[in-house]
Structures are given as structure tokens and as C-alpha cells.
Design a protein around this motif. Structure first.
Motif, PDB file in Angstrom:
ATOM      1  N   ARG A 111       0.811  -1.211   0.000  1.00  0.00           N
ATOM      2  CA  ARG A 111       0.000   0.000   0.000  1.00  0.00           C
ATOM      3  C   ARG A 111       0.847   1.265   0.000  1.00  0.00           C
ATOM      4  O   ARG A 111       0.541   2.248  -0.664  1.00  0.00           O
ATOM      5  N   LYS A 112       1.952   1.213   0.769  1.00  0.00           N
ATOM      6  CA  LYS A 112       2.835   2.363   0.875  1.00  0.00           C
ATOM      7  C   LYS A 112       3.322   2.781  -0.516  1.00  0.00           C
ATOM      8  O   LYS A 112       3.351   3.963  -0.854  1.00  0.00           O
ATOM      9  N   TRP A 113       3.669   1.792  -1.339  1.00  0.00           N
ATOM     10  CA  TRP A 113       4.208   2.098  -2.666  1.00  0.00           C
ATOM     11  C   TRP A 113       3.127   2.536  -3.628  1.00  0.00           C
ATOM     12  O   TRP A 113       3.339   3.413  -4.458  1.00  0.00           O
ATOM     13  N   LEU A 114       1.945   1.914  -3.478  1.00  0.00           N
ATOM     14  CA  LEU A 114       0.848   2.328  -4.348  1.00  0.00           C
ATOM     15  C   LEU A 114       0.465   3.778  -4.050  1.00  0.00           C
ATOM     16  O   LEU A 114       0.169   4.562  -4.957  1.00  0.00           O
ATOM     17  N   LEU A 115       0.513   4.129  -2.768  1.00  0.00           N
ATOM     18  CA  LEU A 115       0.230   5.506  -2.357  1.00  0.00           C
ATOM     19  C   LEU A 115       1.255   6.459  -2.967  1.00  0.00           C
ATOM     20  O   LEU A 115       0.905   7.530  -3.483  1.00  0.00           O
ATOM     21  N   ALA A 116       2.520   6.052  -2.928  1.00  0.00           N
ATOM     22  CA  ALA A 116       3.578   6.895  -3.494  1.00  0.00           C
ATOM     23  C   ALA A 116       3.352   7.098  -4.991  1.00  0.00           C
ATOM     24  O   ALA A 116       3.477   8.215  -5.507  1.00  0.00           O
ATOM     25  N   ILE A 117       2.985   6.011  -5.679  1.00  0.00           N
ATOM     26  CA  ILE A 117       2.744   6.103  -7.121  1.00  0.00           C
ATOM     27  C   ILE A 117       1.560   7.018  -7.400  1.00  0.00           C
ATOM     28  O   ILE A 117       1.593   7.847  -8.310  1.00  0.00           O
ATOM     29  N   ALA A 118       0.503   6.886  -6.574  1.00  0.00           N
ATOM     30  CA  ALA A 118      -0.696   7.700  -6.794  1.00  0.00           C
ATOM     31  C   ALA A 118      -0.408   9.183  -6.574  1.00  0.00           C
ATOM     32  O   ALA A 118      -0.945  10.039  -7.277  1.00  0.00           O
TER      33      ALA A 118
END
Lengths: 302, 292
Positions: A111-118
Motif C-alpha cells: 500500500r505504501k508504494w501504491l500511495l507513493a505512485i498515486a
């Protein structure tokens, strides 16, 4: 918090504490007073004068700047363009942002990385975004036409900026790409404060996903929604960078802020531009206040 | 978590698809800019869809960062001196704005939260209310002010404007940070005879570090991406930023998309690095900033 400290402030102020506090906030008073409040008062006052570096004197002209603005065809067009930007951008950012927030709220792995990508598009300079998207939109060699053609959606290359609506939509899409993450973050923060037991209760009551979203999620994130809507509105009203890079001074994509910039810094009609910038500020504040009032009323009734 | 969807395979597939869509939507344009920036000029003007160039090249980066180059047999003057000057300008103004904003917000917000003084609430409300005022509203009088102060096209002038624009958000953020801190730690220090200033610097600020980092990131990103302020206040390379210089690479007749995309990729290195390495602080800052 404010009411808590309000109860305690019955005691008299301590002199050493007040001195220390003012030492801490003097830079704030100087900078905000000198560079924001002073100029703001200036803008209001000067909008009733004719301040024009190319003409002698600075006579008082009352509401003439404002009456001329109402009659100015270019200004009217820029208002219409900005209205288009605001409506399309706010709707698109809210839908895309809500979708992102609901998704992010349910993803656990990575989730942390998906948040960063978003969030990434929001962090980039709008000027660079506009250049990158201009290249994507390029009629002959752009990615958009190539992808659509290889998918068979279109048969031949489309010149997206050919008509007025097309140009406006192109600019709006770049703006939405950058701003939707902000809406997503605001709504995600709101979603995370919804207690999970409420969903369990809704499920026990036999509510499906859609009803549980309508009756549990939506009322509880309405505060966040109001903030997100106001933010989107203010930013869309102030759209400048993307439209300036993609369309320059062209009337088809000219926003109110571009019109202000052109009036002041190209036509050198300072006070005319000031009157217009004040109207733009008032308009964007009014629209955001409407959301806040509407959402807070709906929440109380719900 | 809402209704339990983990067991439903259709929903899991839908979720995976949505994640993929989000990744393509966010990263696709950036990837495309990068791919274009390493595509040779003759391949850029190709009508067929190609997601990675057949012959990757650094020619566009060489044009930006190198000495004189040749195109179609003619010597082309290097843009490196301009690019370097604008890059330094962007780094200096954004860096200065970040340091000054965070320093003022760190002490100012503490005063608004922990110290009692007359006019505290009204002053805070006034400053925060300016977040709703677009910077453009005050730009014309600001321009005349900067001319009379001889601050046009100077680092000091640009930095001051950035600070006035981004200080309210940093103050707001730092206030929520201080409000969440237990008062007991400070009270213990006072009982030990520590002064208020010492307590703030030695005990409170280190504990507020995550908040300070978040405020710094948000301020830096805002300053780094600024366009209209340097467009108006930086007429020459004395203080012109990358965001103003890069669009100037496009002439009326020709837009060199390889060069523009390469310049764009270089300009997004700092923000991308911040997102990769300090994402936690960025997201918490955005969330705290959003809750009112």
C-alpha cells in the motif's frame, strides 16, 4: 482545542510569555502583512483608479474598471473557459479521487508504494506535466493517437485541439491528472477515520456494498468531501500553468487568471487586471463556501 | 476494511485490475516522457507505436548537459550554460524558501499553540485564511512593490514571495503537530528549571521532526513547481527557474520534443526522489494539512 484554551484564558497575560510569543511571530506579521495583506488592500483600493504605466496620472475612476470588465468580450470568454475548467475538473477529480481513495483503503499489500505512485503526479511541476501531455496529445507522433489506433478505437489520427471543447478538455485532463491525487489523499484520510464496526453493523442489517457506501461511508466522509471539493474548485479557478504552456495567450483556452496576467503584464493595464483578479478571488471563495455550507447542512440532516 | 471481499475471486481480480489501472494512469505519462527522452530524433517522428526506442540514445541529454553539439551537420550552440543557471536558480530559491518557511513556522506555530498573548486567535485565523486567497490576486501590487524595493530578478525577492505564499500551510501543519504533543514533557523540563526557549529547541523541536520534514517537503515541492511567480518576477537568468526556461526551448516553428522531455525528466528528479525516499512524511503531511 480553541474552546479548551478559551476557558483557561481568563487569567491575565504574562508579560514575558507575550514578549517571547511576539518575538516568534514578528517574521510572520512582517512577511504576511507586507507581501499579502498590504498588497490585498492595495488591490481593492487601486481597482477604483486608472493605474496604467503607459498613461500619465492615476485618476480615480470609480467602478469603471468593473463596468468595462463586464462589457469586455475577451474577459467574458475567459470566464466561460474557467467555468468549463472548474465544472469538468471538479467532477473528474472527485470521481477519480474517490475511486483511488476507495482502492487505496482496501489494498494492504504494498500500500505504501501504491500511495507513493498515486501521489507522484501531484508532486511534479505543472509545467513539465503540460509538456509531457502535449507530446502525448501530438496528432502525428503522440502516444494517445498511436494507442487508440492500435486498439482500433479510431481509424486515423485525430487533431485533439482542433475544436474549442477539445482544447479545453485537453488542458483540463492535464490538470486533473495532477490534482486528483490530492482529492484521493483527503478522502483516504476521511475513510480511515470510519470505524470498521459500522460496516459490520450495516452488513448485519443486510445492506449491500452500494447501500453501505451510501448510508455509512458517504455521510461519514462528507467533511473530507467538502474540503476536497473546495480545494479542487480553488485550484481549477486558478488554472494558469497548464493552459499557458499548452495554449499560450490563445482565447480558446484562456482562463481568467491568464486574462489577468495578459491585462496586467502584456497590455500594462494594472488596475484593470487588479479588478479582474479580485472578481476571480471572490468567485472562487463563493463557490467553495457553497460546498462547505451545503455539505455541513446535509450532514446535520443525515 | 469494509465488507469482506477477500474470499470473492471476481472482486480480487477487479481489485488487481484497478491497481494496474492506477499505476498506468500515474506512471504512464512519466514513463513515456522518459522513453521519449532516450529516443533518437529520427525515431521520435515515427507513426508506429513503440514503447521503447530501437536504438536508445543519450543525445538529448548531451545537448542539455554537454558542450556544443551538431544537428544536420550544423554546429548548434549548447544550452548547458542556460540550463545550469536555471537549475541553480531553482535549487537556491526553492531551498531558501523551504528553510525560511519551516524555521518561521516552527517557532510561530509554537507561539500560536503554547504561548498566550493578546490577539492570538484572530492573528492565526487571518494568516490561515490567506490559504484561500490565490497568490495571483496580490501579484500586480506585489510587482510594483518589488520594483520599488529593487527586488525584481533577485533570489531575495523570489524567496520572500514563496515564503509569503507557502507559510500559511506550513504554520497550519506545525500547529496540528504541536497540538498532538503531550504538554507533560515540557512541564517536566520547566520544573527542572529549563527556560521556554531552551525547552522548545532542545525538547519540542526534535520530537516535532517528522512534522518539520513534512512541512519542508510540501514547501519545497510547491516552490520547485512554481511557474507564474518566476515568470513575472524573474525576467533574466539571474533568477529564472527551470520551469520558466524549459518551455522557452520550444520555438514558434519547432518543438524539439526529445530535448523538452529530457529537460522535463531532469527537472522532476528532485520531486521523484522526495516521493521515493520521504513518501511517509509527504503523505502524513498532506493528510494533516487536509483535516480541518
Amino acid at each position: 482545542m480553541a474552546s479548551q484554551s478559551g476557558l483557561r484564558t481568563r487569567k491575565p497575560y504574562r508579560r514575558d510569555e507575550t514578549i517571547l510569543a511576539f518575538a516568534f511571530i514578528v517574521p510572520i506579521i512582517v512577511i504576511m502583512g507586507g507581501l499579502v495583506f498590504g498588497p490585498l488592500v492595495n488591490t481593492v483600493v487601486d481597482s477604483f483608479y486608472r493605474i496604467d504605466p503607459m498613461q500619465p496620472g492615476e485618476p480615480f475612476i470609480g467602478l469603471k474598471n468593473y463596468t468595462r470588465l463586464i462589457a469586455d468580450g475577451d474577459v467574458q470568454t475567459s470566464w466561460a473557459n474557467s467555468a468549463f475548467y472548474v465544472v469538468l475538473a471538479v467532477v473528474a477529480e472527485t470521481l477519480i479521487g474517490l475511486g483511488m481513495a476507495l482502492l487505496l483503503n482496501r489494498v494492504r499489500l504494498g500500500r505504501k508504494w501504491l500511495l507513493a505512485i498515486a501521489v507522484l503526479p501531484w508532486c511534479l511541476p505543472p509545467v513539465v506535466n503540460a509538456i509531457v501531455w502535449m507530446w502525448i496529445y501530438h496528432p502525428n507522433y503522440g502516444l494517445l493517437n498511436q494507442v487508440l489506433m492500435s486498439l482500433g478505437v479510431i481509424n486515423e489520427a485525430v487533431v485533439w485541439s482542433n475544436d474549442r471543447i477539445g482544447g479545453l478538455v485537453m488542458v483540463t485532463l492535464v490538470h486533473v491528472w495532477r490534482m486528483a491525487p490530492l482529492t484521493a489523499i483527503i478522502l483516504l484520510a476521511a475513510l480511515q477515520s470510519v470505524p470498521g464496526e459500522l460496516y459490520e453493523a450495516a452488513k448485519l442489517d443486510g445492506a449491500g456494498p452500494l447501500r453501505s457506501f451510501q448510508q455509512v461511508t458517504l455521510p461519514l466522509i462528507s467533511g473530507g468531501l467538502a474540503i476536497a471539493l473546495s480545494q479542487s474548485t480553488v485550484f481549477a479557478f486558478n488554472l494558469f500553468d497548464e493552459a499557458w504552456i499548452m495554449g499560450g495567450a490563445s482565447l480558446g483556452t484562456r482562463s481568467v487568471i491568464i486574462q489577468t496576467y495578459l491585462s496586467a503584464f502584456q497590455d500594462l493595464r494594472f488596475s484593470y487586471g487588479m479588478a479582474l483578479s479580485l472578481l476571480a478571488m471572490i468567485a472562487s471563495l463563493l463557490v467553495s463556501l457553497i460546498y462547505v455550507a451545503k455539505v455541513s447542512r446535509d450532514t446535520r440532516m443525515g | 476494511m469494509s465488507w469482506k471481499a477477500v474470499s470473492n475471486p471476481i472482486l480480487s481480480i477487479a481489485k488487481a485490475f484497478a491497481v494496474l489501472l492506477l499505476v498506468i494512469w500515474s506512471l504512464g505519462p512519466i514513463y513515456w516522457a522518459f522513453a521519449t527522452s532516450v529516443t533518437p530524433s529520427n525515431e521520435i517522428i515515427s507513426k508506429s507505436l513503440r514503447l521503447w526506442p530501437a536504438h536508445a540514445t543519450l543525445e538529448h541529454y548531451a545537448k542539455l548537459l554537454g558542450a556544443a553539439s551538431t544537428a544536420h551537420g550544423n554546429e548548434v550552440q549548447s544550452v548547458w550554460p542556460q540550463f545550469r543557471a536555471a537549475m541553480i536558480n531553482s535549487i537556491v530559491t526553492s531551498g531558501l524558501a523551504t528553510i525560511v518557511t519551516v524555521a518561521i513556522a516552527a517557532f510561530g506555530a509554537y507561539a500560536f499553540v503554547r504561548l498566550r498573548f493578546p490577539g492570538r486567535n484572530i492573528l492565526f485565523a487571518l494568516v490561515v485564511a490567506t490559504m484561500a486567497i490565490p497568490a495571483y490576486t496580490v501579484m500586480i501590487p506585489l510587482y510594483r512593490l518589488m520594483i520599488s524595493l529593487n527586488l525584481i530578478d533577485t533570489y531575495l525577492g523570489i524567496t520572500l514571495i514563496y515564503v509569503s505564499a507557502f507559510l500559511p500551510l506550513a504554520l497550519w501543519l506545525m500547529r496540528t503537530v504541536y497540538e498532538a504533543m503531550p504538554l507533560s514533557l515540557e512541564e517536566a523540563a520547566w520544573l527542572d528549571g529549563a527556560g521556554r526557549l531552551y525547552t522548545l529547541v532542545a525538547i519540542v523541536l526534535p520530537l516535532a521532526a517528522p512534522g518539520l520534514i513534512a512541512a519542508a517537503i510540501l514547501t519545497f515541492l510547491n516552490a520547485w513547481g512554481q511557474f507564474i511567480v518566476p515568470l513575472v518576477f524573474s525576467p533574466t537568468l539571474a533568477s529564472k527557474s527551470l520551469t520558466v526556461l524549459i518551455p522557452e526551448f520550444a520555438t514558434r516553428s519547432n518543438i524539439d520534443y526529445g530535448l523538452m522531455n529530457a529537460a522535463g525528466i531532469l527537472a522532476i528528479i528532485p520531486p521523484v526522489a522526495l516521493v521515493i525516499f520521504l513518501n511517509r512524511y509527504l503523505v502524513s503531511g498532506l493528510m494533516a494539512g487536509a483535516q480541518k
